[in-house]
Design an enzyme around this catalytic site. Structure first.
Site, PDB file in Angstrom:
ATOM      1  N   TYR A 110     -23.250 -29.393   2.532  1.00  0.00           N
ATOM      2  CA  TYR A 110     -23.737 -30.290   1.490  1.00  0.00           C
ATOM      3  C   TYR A 110     -22.936 -31.594   1.437  1.00  0.00           C
ATOM      4  O   TYR A 110     -23.310 -32.529   0.739  1.00  0.00           O
ATOM      5  CB  TYR A 110     -23.665 -29.590   0.125  1.00  0.00           C
ATOM      6  CG  TYR A 110     -22.358 -28.860  -0.107  1.00  0.00           C
ATOM      7  CD1 TYR A 110     -21.220 -29.530  -0.553  1.00  0.00           C
ATOM      8  CD2 TYR A 110     -22.258 -27.487   0.158  1.00  0.00           C
ATOM      9  CE1 TYR A 110     -20.036 -28.874  -0.736  1.00  0.00           C
ATOM     10  CE2 TYR A 110     -21.064 -26.819  -0.028  1.00  0.00           C
ATOM     11  CZ  TYR A 110     -19.950 -27.514  -0.473  1.00  0.00           C
ATOM     12  OH  TYR A 110     -18.762 -26.846  -0.640  1.00  0.00           O
ATOM     13  N   ARG A 112     -11.742 -33.174  -0.254  1.00  0.00           N
ATOM     14  CA  ARG A 112     -11.603 -31.818   0.293  1.00  0.00           C
ATOM     15  C   ARG A 112     -12.198 -31.805   1.695  1.00  0.00           C
ATOM     16  O   ARG A 112     -13.405 -31.908   1.867  1.00  0.00           O
ATOM     17  CB  ARG A 112     -12.340 -30.843  -0.628  1.00  0.00           C
ATOM     18  CG  ARG A 112     -12.029 -29.386  -0.372  1.00  0.00           C
ATOM     19  CD  ARG A 112     -12.950 -28.513  -1.207  1.00  0.00           C
ATOM     20  NE  ARG A 112     -14.314 -28.573  -0.712  1.00  0.00           N
ATOM     21  CZ  ARG A 112     -15.401 -28.316  -1.435  1.00  0.00           C
ATOM     22  NH1 ARG A 112     -15.291 -28.014  -2.705  1.00  0.00           N
ATOM     23  NH2 ARG A 112     -16.595 -28.366  -0.897  1.00  0.00           N
ATOM     24  N   HIS A 127     -15.166 -25.260   0.056  1.00  0.00           N
ATOM     25  CA  HIS A 127     -14.488 -24.750  -1.138  1.00  0.00           C
ATOM     26  C   HIS A 127     -13.498 -23.661  -0.747  1.00  0.00           C
ATOM     27  O   HIS A 127     -12.381 -23.596  -1.251  1.00  0.00           O
ATOM     28  CB  HIS A 127     -15.528 -24.200  -2.114  1.00  0.00           C
ATOM     29  CG  HIS A 127     -14.936 -23.514  -3.296  1.00  0.00           C
ATOM     30  ND1 HIS A 127     -14.271 -24.183  -4.298  1.00  0.00           N
ATOM     31  CD2 HIS A 127     -14.886 -22.193  -3.629  1.00  0.00           C
ATOM     32  CE1 HIS A 127     -13.842 -23.314  -5.203  1.00  0.00           C
ATOM     33  NE2 HIS A 127     -14.203 -22.106  -4.819  1.00  0.00           N
TER      34      HIS A 127
END
Length: 332
Positions: free
Chosen positions: A258, A246, A250
């Site tokens: 992170y 990814r 998100h």
């Protein structure tokens, strides 16, 4: 990817079409991201940036009457199944000309006439739906296949395991897959499961599984074709693990601090569009001029779609009550 396998198993026209859909998906989601950052799209904004090969590859491998139960990083599915950039952008802008006629937003859309089931945000809940659709196909004796996937985090949910078990026990014509982008929101795979490969979860259900390079659209297409053919032949379900990364957060509000920067730099070199261009160049199917032409075509289609969406009307108040409850049973 073995070039001999590609030339033997995939038509030149199909490879070029998949490349076009990779570019169109990227251009459309880049435009959606820009609109979100301008405050013109409300709610969540989820993209498949860096993972486009998965949805484009598996959707291209299906036949017209097969059914897809997508999830939130499957934009390529909608485009391959005939949704226009204008329809998608109208949906994001809450316009009457979108698939839900302004009743919903972001990626929550579908159209049964085009074999795409509308979905909600509870990841992995689409797998039991696809399994149920496959059960209906088997009961009817129809030569049709259903397909659905979720992320690596979704494979830790109960509905994922229920779908896997039921599909395997009943030998249903369904293909289930994991879009393994290595992070369940901010949780890395090593902190959510004790196995290295998600595909190992298929063994518990007596289901064959395969690991696939999720950034290689030809590899995704061929693996999906094999699994779909197996399902259509009455041999039951297959579980595919598409390894990918990814490249955005998100959602677009998530800076994803992170994720180690060096990991993202490593995966930039494996970008699905770049890999597709390398393959097409090796096969003599395309060059820099062609790739530029397709990219410009995709951008123009997206901009024309945005113009259509902006000029489309908003829904009227009474329309909120229309199409909410079924008025008659429909078969698809």
């Amino acid at each position: 990817m073995n070039l001999a396998d590609v030339t033997r198993e995939i038509k030149r026209a199909d490879l070029l079409q998949m490349y076009y859909y990779l570019r169109l998906t990227r251009a459309l989601e880049d435009r959606i991201t820009a609109l979100y950052r301008q405050g013109r799209i409300v709610g969540g904004c989820y993209t498949s940036h860096g993972m486009e090969a998965i949805s484009v590859g598996y959707a291209s491998a299906l036949e017209r009457d097969d059914v897809i139960a997508p999830f939130h990083r499957d934009m390529g599915v909608f485009l391959v199944r005939g949704f226009t950039p204008g329809e998608v952008l109208a949906h994001y802008l809450g316009k009457r000309t979108g698939p839900t006629r302004g009743k919903d937003g972001n990626v929550h859309m579908g159209d049964l006439k085009r074999g795409v089931i509308g979905f909600v945000s509870h990841l992995a809940d689409n797998l039991p739906v696809a399994t149920g659709v496959a059960l209906a196909f088997k009961i009817r004796g129809e030569s049709r296949v259903a397909i659905a996937g979720t992320g690596d985090g979704g494979t830790s949910r109960g509905d994922f395991h229920e779908a896997m078990n039921f599909a395997a026990v009943r030998k249903l014509p369904v293909v289930l897959f994991c879009n393994n982008n290595q992070y369940a929101y901010s949780t890395p795979q090593r902190l959510q499961m004790a196995i290295h490969d998600v595909v190992d979860r298929a063994k518990a259900y007596g289901m064959p599984g395969e690991i696939v390079d999720g950034n290689d659209v030809a590899a995704v297409y061929l693996a999906s074709k094999r699994a779909i053919a197996r399902a259509r032949a009455g041999e039951g379900p297959t579980f595919l693990e598409f390894k990918t990364m990814r490249m955005h957060g998100h959602s677009e509000h998530d800076p994803a601090t992170y994720v180690p920067r060096e990991l993202l730099e490593e995966w930039k070199k494996k970008d699905p569009i770049l890999k597709a261009e390398q393959l097409l160049t090796q096969l003599g199917y395309g060059d820099e001029a062609y790739f530029h032409e397709v990219g410009e075509r995709a951008k123009k289609e997206v901009e024309a779609g945005l113009e259509f969406a902006e000029q489309s009307p908003l829904p009227e108040g009474p329309e909120v009550l229309e199409g909410v409850f079924a008025e008659k049973a429909e078969s698809y």
